[in-house]
Write a protein that holds these residues in place. Structure first.
Motif, mmCIF file in Angstrom:
data_model
loop_
_atom_site.group_PDB
_atom_site.id
_atom_site.type_symbol
_atom_site.label_atom_id
_atom_site.label_comp_id
_atom_site.label_asym_id
_atom_site.label_seq_id
_atom_site.Cartn_x
_atom_site.Cartn_y
_atom_site.Cartn_z
ATOM 1 N N GLU A 59 23.057 -9.197 -27.266
ATOM 2 C CA GLU A 59 24.036 -10.037 -27.979
ATOM 3 C C GLU A 59 24.895 -9.220 -28.946
ATOM 4 N N ASP A 60 24.689 -7.896 -29.004
ATOM 5 C CA ASP A 60 25.482 -7.060 -29.909
ATOM 6 C C ASP A 60 26.835 -6.705 -29.294
ATOM 7 N N PRO A 61 27.937 -6.969 -30.007
ATOM 8 C CA PRO A 61 29.180 -6.361 -29.529
ATOM 9 C C PRO A 61 29.031 -4.842 -29.684
ATOM 10 N N HIS A 62 29.653 -4.080 -28.812
ATOM 11 C CA HIS A 62 29.513 -2.624 -28.939
ATOM 12 C C HIS A 62 30.724 -1.912 -28.365
ATOM 13 N N ASN A 270 31.534 -7.472 -25.303
ATOM 14 C CA ASN A 270 31.855 -8.589 -26.198
ATOM 15 C C ASN A 270 30.620 -9.267 -26.780
ATOM 16 N N GLY A 271 29.427 -8.740 -26.453
ATOM 17 C CA GLY A 271 28.209 -9.352 -26.983
ATOM 18 C C GLY A 271 27.825 -10.618 -26.222
ATOM 19 N N GLY A 272 28.626 -10.980 -25.228
ATOM 20 C CA GLY A 272 28.326 -12.170 -24.425
ATOM 21 C C GLY A 272 28.008 -11.771 -22.996
ATOM 22 N N GLY A 273 27.729 -10.485 -22.777
ATOM 23 C CA GLY A 273 27.333 -10.029 -21.440
ATOM 24 C C GLY A 273 28.466 -9.446 -20.619
ATOM 25 N N THR A 274 29.681 -9.406 -21.157
ATOM 26 C CA THR A 274 30.792 -8.821 -20.397
ATOM 27 C C THR A 274 31.169 -7.483 -21.010
ATOM 28 N N ALA A 434 36.880 -1.018 -15.127
ATOM 29 C CA ALA A 434 36.312 -2.195 -14.465
ATOM 30 C C ALA A 434 35.758 -3.141 -15.515
ATOM 31 N N LEU A 435 35.762 -4.411 -15.146
ATOM 32 C CA LEU A 435 35.133 -5.436 -15.976
ATOM 33 C C LEU A 435 33.792 -5.712 -15.314
ATOM 34 N N ILE A 436 32.695 -5.598 -16.068
ATOM 35 C CA ILE A 436 31.399 -5.844 -15.425
ATOM 36 C C ILE A 436 30.640 -6.941 -16.152
#
Ligand SMILES: C=C(O[C@@H]1C=C(C(=O)O)C=C[C@H]1O)C(=O)O
Length: 474
Positions: A59-62, A270-274, A434-436
């Motif tokens: 859940e961390d933005p990074h 984004n901390g939301g898995g993307t 890429a967006l993963i």
């Protein structure tokens, strides 16, 4: 930003560090405004990617940024404060105001003279400022002041912790959190990342067929170029892939930095898995001590299989009128924008080649001294998007890109980087990216179309660029 001199060998378990946090909290009471307390500590050399792996929670933005050639890498994990602009053309101004207001309330101490010490603001922007529904995974501007930051500059490493302190915060708990984090970081070991994970075999020999839409768009754009509505347009394609298992961010970054040491390896989550991830050769803006560098990068050819073939391809690239035109419009645009901002750009007299492991580009690094009073985001707002990723005339090209491309560019081909408390910065253009999310990846690649472009060659170029990411994702 207030710099409080201290013993540069400050130890986190020492009382003075605890007292520093208490003193900052006291300022927040007096000023009736939260204060950002920033601590910088030197650590034995470590690998920021290993730290990202060791301490980042889902859940961390990074943010991760590595320049292999310079021996620099930086990982930003978790949020002390984040700032989002959902959409709108004022996004660069708003991001700048946010950063300046944070710095006006920042108190920093510790090993403040080390490279990458002190607060750094990690920013990403989308290509377009008016996002199309459905909502993209990233807003049109994000600024992250991380909770934890670990950087390596050649043989030195620095750890930075940022705390946003209000009167009601529990300093004891924050101090304990800091001590725990440092213990975890000291255990982080890059050997965990070895050996290189061999990329997913099932996709290795995948023959990309760019979508029918891309081919049609190239033909149509060439018509517009012939009837002079456009001079240049950069058209991109996006390919969606499903992997057999969730894509591993850290292993993929590890592959990227080894496969493309001449590029900037990056990721933002984004901390939301993307996550948006890539290895970009294109530096949009670097400022160190008021010296600015920006790259014009456009005009491409594959690398040869033998040194003879390679030299022949390079010679053709350097002498092709079409490639030189495609490149020259980028130089002219950048110089024009910088001049209008009051800068005096210096352009090397001859074209240079940037030879990467799979592709080579025409490359012109443009330099200038930065006059006082100009913020890095003022320059970014003017430069983005350059004709290396949009076209000429810019507004027409952007409108046409939206019409031709069936997907949303999101962070693709947009600025991504960091700014420190002294106006130093480094931003790249988010290409070869890429967006993963989970087991799904969307790979992006584009190519500049000008008069004389051969649609088949442009398709081949896009395929080659798509493979940059595909090789590395695991
Ligand atoms: C648009 C991309 O790359 C850009 C286009 C280039 C070209 O057309 O020659 C070269 C470098 C980049 O400025 C991409 O990689 O997706």
């Amino acid at each position: 930003m207030l710099v409080v001199p201290s013993d540069t060998n400050m130890k986190p378990d020492r009382k003075d560090l605890y007292q520093f946090l208490v003193a900052c909290q006291q300022v927040s009471v007096e000023k009736e405004c939260p204060q950002i307390a920033t601590l910088s500590l030197e650590l034995p050399p470590l690998d920021p990617l290993a730290v990202l792996q060791a301490i980042a929670q889902p859940e961390d933005p990074h943010f991760y940024f590595e320049n292999g050639n310079k021996g620099e890498a930086i990982a930003a994990i978790g949020a002390a404060i984040t700032f989002h602009v959902p959409s709108g053309s004022a996004r660069f101004v708003k991001a700048q105001t946010f950063i300046q207001s944070c710095l006006a309330n920042t108190i920093t101490t510790g090993a403040t003279d080390l490279p990458f010490a002190g607060p750094h603001f990690f920013c990403n922007f989308t290509f377009f400022d008016d996002l199309r529904p459905p909502e993209s995974a990233f807003p049109c501007a994000t600024v992250l002041l991380p909770r934890w930051q670990v950087a390596r500059c050649r043989n030195r490493s620095v750890f930075v912790a940022n705390f946003s302190l209000s009167p009601r915060d529990n300093i004891k708990a924050l101090h304990q959190d800091l001590c725990n984090k440092l213990t975890q970081i000291r255990w982080a070991n890059s050997r965990w990342l070895d050996p290189v994970n061999f990329p997913n075999q099932s996709f290795q020999n995948h023959d990309f067929k760019p979508t029918a839409n891309f081919r049609k768009s190239v033909y149509s754009a060439l018509n517009r170029i012939n009837n002079k509505t456009l001079n240049k347009i950069v058209l991109a394609d996006a390919i969606d892939l499903n992997f057999p298992r969730p894509i591993n961010l850290v292993k993929s970054l590890n592959n990227l930095r080894r496969l493309y040491p001449d590029c900037y390896t990056f990721a933002t989550g984004n901390g939301g898995g993307t996550n948006f991830i890539g290895a970009s050769p294109e530096r949009l803006l670097a400022i160190y001590n008021h010296q600015l560098t920006t790259d014009a990068l456009a005009g491409s050819a594959p690398r040869g299989k033998t040194s003879g073939e390679d030299a022949e391809l390079a010679k053709l690239l350097l002498s092709s009128d079409k490639e030189i035109h495609e490149h020259r419009v980028v130089i002219d645009f950048i110089c024009d924008r910088l001049t209008r901002l009051g800068l005096t750009p210096k352009v090397p007299p001859q074209l240079l080649l940037l030879q990467l492991s799979n592709i080579q580009h025409l490359w012109t690094p443009i330099q200038s001294t930065l006059p006082p009073g100009i913020h890095p985001l003022d320059i970014l707002a003017d430069l983005h998007p350059t004709p290396a990723v949009a076209g000429v005339p810019r507004d027409t090209a952007c409108q046409e890109i939206r019409r031709y491309e069936a997907f949303d560019r999101g962070l693709y081909a947009a600025p991504l980087g960091w700014i420190d408390g002294y106006g130093n910065c480094e931003f790249i253009v988010g290409i070869r990216s890429a967006l993963i999310e989970g087991d799904r990846a969307r790979l992006y690649a584009g190519a500049g179309i000008v008069a004389g472009s051969d649609p088949d060659k442009e398709l081949a170029e896009v395929q080659l660029k798509l493979k940059t990411l595909l090789k590395a994702l695991v």
